[in-house]
Design a protein around this motif. Structure first.
Motif, mmCIF file in Angstrom:
data_model
loop_
_atom_site.group_PDB
_atom_site.id
_atom_site.type_symbol
_atom_site.label_atom_id
_atom_site.label_comp_id
_atom_site.label_asym_id
_atom_site.label_seq_id
_atom_site.Cartn_x
_atom_site.Cartn_y
_atom_site.Cartn_z
ATOM 1 N N LEU A 529 0.818 -1.206 0.000
ATOM 2 C CA LEU A 529 0.000 0.000 0.000
ATOM 3 C C LEU A 529 0.856 1.263 0.000
ATOM 4 O O LEU A 529 0.494 2.269 -0.621
ATOM 5 N N LEU A 530 1.992 1.233 0.684
ATOM 6 C CA LEU A 530 2.908 2.382 0.646
ATOM 7 C C LEU A 530 3.471 2.581 -0.762
ATOM 8 O O LEU A 530 3.559 3.706 -1.262
ATOM 9 N N VAL A 531 3.871 1.468 -1.385
ATOM 10 C CA VAL A 531 4.393 1.541 -2.750
ATOM 11 C C VAL A 531 3.322 2.073 -3.704
ATOM 12 O O VAL A 531 3.588 2.921 -4.563
ATOM 13 N N MET A 532 2.086 1.589 -3.541
ATOM 14 C CA MET A 532 1.005 2.037 -4.410
ATOM 15 C C MET A 532 0.674 3.517 -4.188
ATOM 16 O O MET A 532 0.349 4.243 -5.134
ATOM 17 N N ALA A 533 0.752 3.962 -2.937
ATOM 18 C CA ALA A 533 0.514 5.381 -2.661
ATOM 19 C C ALA A 533 1.575 6.241 -3.340
ATOM 20 O O ALA A 533 1.268 7.266 -3.956
ATOM 21 N N SER A 534 2.826 5.813 -3.231
ATOM 22 C CA SER A 534 3.921 6.549 -3.867
ATOM 23 C C SER A 534 3.793 6.520 -5.383
ATOM 24 O O SER A 534 3.964 7.538 -6.058
ATOM 25 N N ALA A 535 3.470 5.336 -5.929
ATOM 26 C CA ALA A 535 3.374 5.198 -7.384
ATOM 27 C C ALA A 535 2.221 6.017 -7.947
ATOM 28 O O ALA A 535 2.358 6.679 -8.987
ATOM 29 N N SER A 536 1.070 5.967 -7.279
ATOM 30 C CA SER A 536 -0.087 6.699 -7.800
ATOM 31 C C SER A 536 0.128 8.207 -7.717
ATOM 32 O O SER A 536 -0.214 8.937 -8.660
ATOM 33 N N MET A 537 0.709 8.696 -6.620
ATOM 34 C CA MET A 537 0.981 10.131 -6.521
ATOM 35 C C MET A 537 2.060 10.551 -7.518
ATOM 36 O O MET A 537 1.980 11.637 -8.112
ATOM 37 N N THR A 538 3.047 9.696 -7.733
ATOM 38 C CA THR A 538 4.075 9.974 -8.737
ATOM 39 C C THR A 538 3.443 10.096 -10.119
ATOM 40 O O THR A 538 3.752 11.019 -10.882
ATOM 41 N N ALA A 539 2.545 9.174 -10.438
ATOM 42 C CA ALA A 539 1.899 9.188 -11.750
ATOM 43 C C ALA A 539 1.029 10.425 -11.924
ATOM 44 O O ALA A 539 1.042 11.069 -12.989
ATOM 45 N N VAL A 540 0.262 10.771 -10.901
ATOM 46 C CA VAL A 540 -0.612 11.945 -10.997
ATOM 47 C C VAL A 540 0.210 13.219 -11.166
ATOM 48 O O VAL A 540 -0.102 14.074 -12.005
ATOM 49 N N CYS A 541 1.281 13.360 -10.380
ATOM 50 C CA CYS A 541 2.137 14.545 -10.499
ATOM 51 C C CYS A 541 2.895 14.548 -11.829
ATOM 52 O O CYS A 541 3.166 15.614 -12.383
ATOM 53 N N LEU A 542 3.221 13.375 -12.337
ATOM 54 C CA LEU A 542 3.847 13.298 -13.663
ATOM 55 C C LEU A 542 2.854 13.761 -14.728
ATOM 56 O O LEU A 542 3.237 14.435 -15.695
ATOM 57 N N GLY A 543 1.579 13.387 -14.541
ATOM 58 C CA GLY A 543 0.550 13.860 -15.453
ATOM 59 C C GLY A 543 0.410 15.371 -15.416
ATOM 60 O O GLY A 543 0.279 16.027 -16.458
ATOM 61 N N ILE A 544 0.435 15.942 -14.212
ATOM 62 C CA ILE A 544 0.386 17.401 -14.072
ATOM 63 C C ILE A 544 1.587 18.034 -14.762
ATOM 64 O O ILE A 544 1.464 19.039 -15.478
ATOM 65 N N SER A 545 2.753 17.446 -14.567
ATOM 66 C CA SER A 545 3.974 17.965 -15.187
ATOM 67 C C SER A 545 3.888 17.920 -16.704
ATOM 68 O O SER A 545 4.373 18.821 -17.393
#
Length: 648
Positions: A529-545
């Protein structure tokens, strides 16, 4: 041969139509160096981007080697080189590494030796051989412009478009770059070099000059005839003179006199020969024919303008053949010829209906070859960025310590209730109070430790991804025009950022688990769940970028996104029941936090957690599923942002 026929481009601004390009028509033969000049805002860069395919014309057509680019597809990346105004390269790479990376991303080479042969050849061609080991950040302005040219020459393009590559340079550097462009046009008899410039110095190095004024062509001919046409002593006097009359009048004047100049300087053939077959004879003196007088172009007052109109009418009567070349009678004949040419071209294209053929070295590398090169380059840049490395190290080790501070004494055990019946009611009440207090304390600490881990992991993810695409947007745009696949770029970012996702999330979970003497619940599920939280936030912020043009805007928006995770998770303050179902699906921290706490159902700590919050705790499998949706949405946004052209 490059031909532009009646190109027009209009922009809607404040509810009004503004013509950026207005009926632009000209042709350029191979082995030719053309300068596009004009006052600021006249449409020079717009015209160049239209030729490159970065902007789509409203009307007209662009032909390259006889094929209509709108109907038969854009130029192959190996055919086109586009050099933007400012050099676009990674500051921490060396000149040699930049050129080598361009070769790896844009060409297929048989082996390592052949690839380096291309690198050495291009660096020699642009005068960068002695600068190979210098990082881009220490290069001078002129050296960066040479590097920009080198990055485009790796495919030996037949059409080289340069946008203000000499702007801001000292006179010596400006002449050197212009001379280099002149040499590049001569080195390949199939190449056309077009340079947009505001400067009117060094025009003698160009074969022809195209003058734009408010989107209209007002002159196209050899530089030696420029002063004669505008009736000025020096070329620098042309811009002030253009401001004295409207672009429409300048354009009409050039349309009347164009044939005479084309004939005099052999820029166009006789009327019987199609315009597309025009040849330019270098350094040829004009024929002894009557050229239009430039005196008329100096008139400024109304009386002189009236005289000019009368003069134009008289000229039309005296020289009907010249006027007819762009007059009504000629237009009808040209329409007929154009229709015949179009029919012939259609037949030709039907016979050659296939992709543009290029030789093996110029074929684009595969998806994984481009991904591998991008990933190698990104790690090289990361290792040389000392400030970024120190920041990553500080977060990797500092954030887990910050969590441990609040649980250094370990997670307290929940006081168990006595199973025996005690006759003393007061003792029984005290025992219940003590049990309740220990339950709340343990539940609060466990919930807080889990939430802190999740929030700090998402903060690290935001820092990693927020600027990843937006900060190198200009480089991405140039490389995409050169054939870089969006999927290759996205894969390289996934692999690069994925390393940080795993390292930061796993280290956070294991470090806190060890120093806090174990947090209740299934360790493996909590780590996932920690990995998924990090991965999903990384993906969302990458999308914003990917969607943002500015790295600063992307960073601010990503920080806001992380800032809302804590209050909207429902872990500290419970959300109103009315809005909770609508907010929680979008909060990464909520799903990772609630899923982790749900794994404690079989322990006494779960009652403590439930006692301090009324927020529902979702099953771990549901939490993983929702976080996976976040991940997919984020990567989809990132891909869309990469695909979307965001040239300035």
């Amino acid at each position: 041969m490059l031909e532009l026929r009646n190109i027009s481009l209009t922009l809607e601004r404040d509810g009004e139509s503004q013509a950026l390009l207005d009926d632009v028509t000209f042709s350029v033969p191979t082995g030719h160096l053309l300068a596009i000049v004009g006052p600021s805002g006249c449409g020079k860069t717009t015209l160049l981007k239209t030729i490159a395919g970065l902007k789509e014309e409203d009307n007209g057509e662009i032909r390259w080697q006889g094929r209509n680019l709108a109907e038969d597809g854009d130029l192959h990346p190996s055919e086109l080189g586009y050099v933007p105004q400012f050099s676009i390269a990674h500051d921490l790479l060396t000149v040699e590494e930049c050129v080598a990376s361009a070769v790896a991303l844009r060409t297929r080479q048989a082996d390592h030796e052949s690839a380096w042969a291309v690198v050495e050849q291009v660096m020699k061609q642009t005068g960068l051989t002695t600068l190979g080991d210098r990082q881009v950040k220490v290069l001078s302005g002129g050296q960066k412009r040479r590097l920009g040219l080198a990055l485009e020459l790796v495919t030996n393009p037949n059409l080289l478009l340069c946008d203000e590559v000499t702007s801001g340079l000292d006179p010596k550097s400006e002449r050197e770059i212009t001379q280099l462009l002149h040499d590049l046009a001569r080195q390949n008899d199939k190449r056309i070099v077009i340079n947009v410039t505001h400067s009117l110095t060094n025009l003698s190095l160009f074969d022809t000059v195209l003058v734009l004024h408010e989107g209209r062509v007002v002159y196209h001919g050899p530089p030696r005839a420029l002063n004669h046409y505008f009736s000025v002593e020096q070329a620098e006097d042309i811009y002030p003179k253009l401001a004295r009359r409207s672009a429409e009048r300048w354009g009409d004047s050039w349309a009347r006199h164009r044939d005479s100049y084309y004939k005099a300087y052999k820029l166009a053939p006789a009327e019987e020969v199609p315009f597309s077959d025009a040849k330019i004879v270098e350094n040829r003196e004009p024929d002894r024919i009557k050229l239009p007088s430039a005196k008329a172009l100096t008139d400024e007052d109304e009386s002189d303008l009236k005289k000019q109109k009368e003069s134009d009418k008289d000229s039309a009567n005296k020289e009907p053949e010249e006027e007819d070349s762009w007059g009504k009678h000629k237009k009808n004949r040209d329409k007929k010829k154009a229709a015949e040419e179009e029919e012939e071209n259609k037949k030709h294209h039907k016979r050659h209906e296939h992709d543009v053929e290029v030789d093996a070295p110029h074929r684009l590398p595969g998806v994984f070859a481009q991904t591998r090169e991008l990933l190698r380059r990104r790690w090289t840049i990361f290792k040389r960025d000392r400030s970024q490395m120190w920041l990553q190290a500080a977060m990797l080790f500092g954030f887990p310590l910050l969590v441990v501070i609040f649980g250094f004494e370990g997670v307290p055990q929940v006081r168990q209730m006595s199973v025996r019946q005690d006759a003393n009611v007061l003792l029984d009440i005290k025992e219940q109070i003590a049990h309740r207090a220990s339950l709340l304390k343990a539940g609060g600490i466990v919930s807080g430790l889990v939430l802190m881990q999740v929030v700090l992991v998402t903060l690290m993810a935001s820092n990693n991804a927020a600027r990843e695409i937006a900060a190198e947007r200009d480089i991405l745009e140039r490389e995409r025009l050169g054939g870089l696949r969006a999927i290759s770029y996205l894969l390289s970012k996934i692999l690069f950022l994925g390393t940080f996702v795993l390292a930061q999330a796993l280290w956070m979970g294991l470090f806190v688990e060890m120093l806090c003497n174990g947090i209740p619940g299934d360790l493996v599920v909590k780590l996932v769940l920690l990995v998924m939280a990090s991965a999903s936030m990384t993906a969302v912020c990458l999308g914003i970028s990917g969607l943002m043009r500015s790295p600063e805007k992307a960073t601010i928006l990503s920080i806001y996104l992380v800032g809302f995770q804590l209050p909207l998770s429902g872990a500290v303050l419970t959300l109103p029941k009315v809005i909770e179902p609508f907010v929680q699906p979008f909060i990464v921290a909520y799903w990772s936090w609630s899923g982790s706490l749900n794994t404690m159902k079989s322990t006494s700590f779960y009652d403590g957690v439930k006692a301090i919050t009324s927020t529902s705790l979702e099953p771990a499998n549901l939490a993983i599923f929702v976080l996976s949706i976040h991940l997919i949405i984020g990567l989809t946004l990132a891909y869309a942002g990469i695909k979307k052209s965001q040239w300035d």
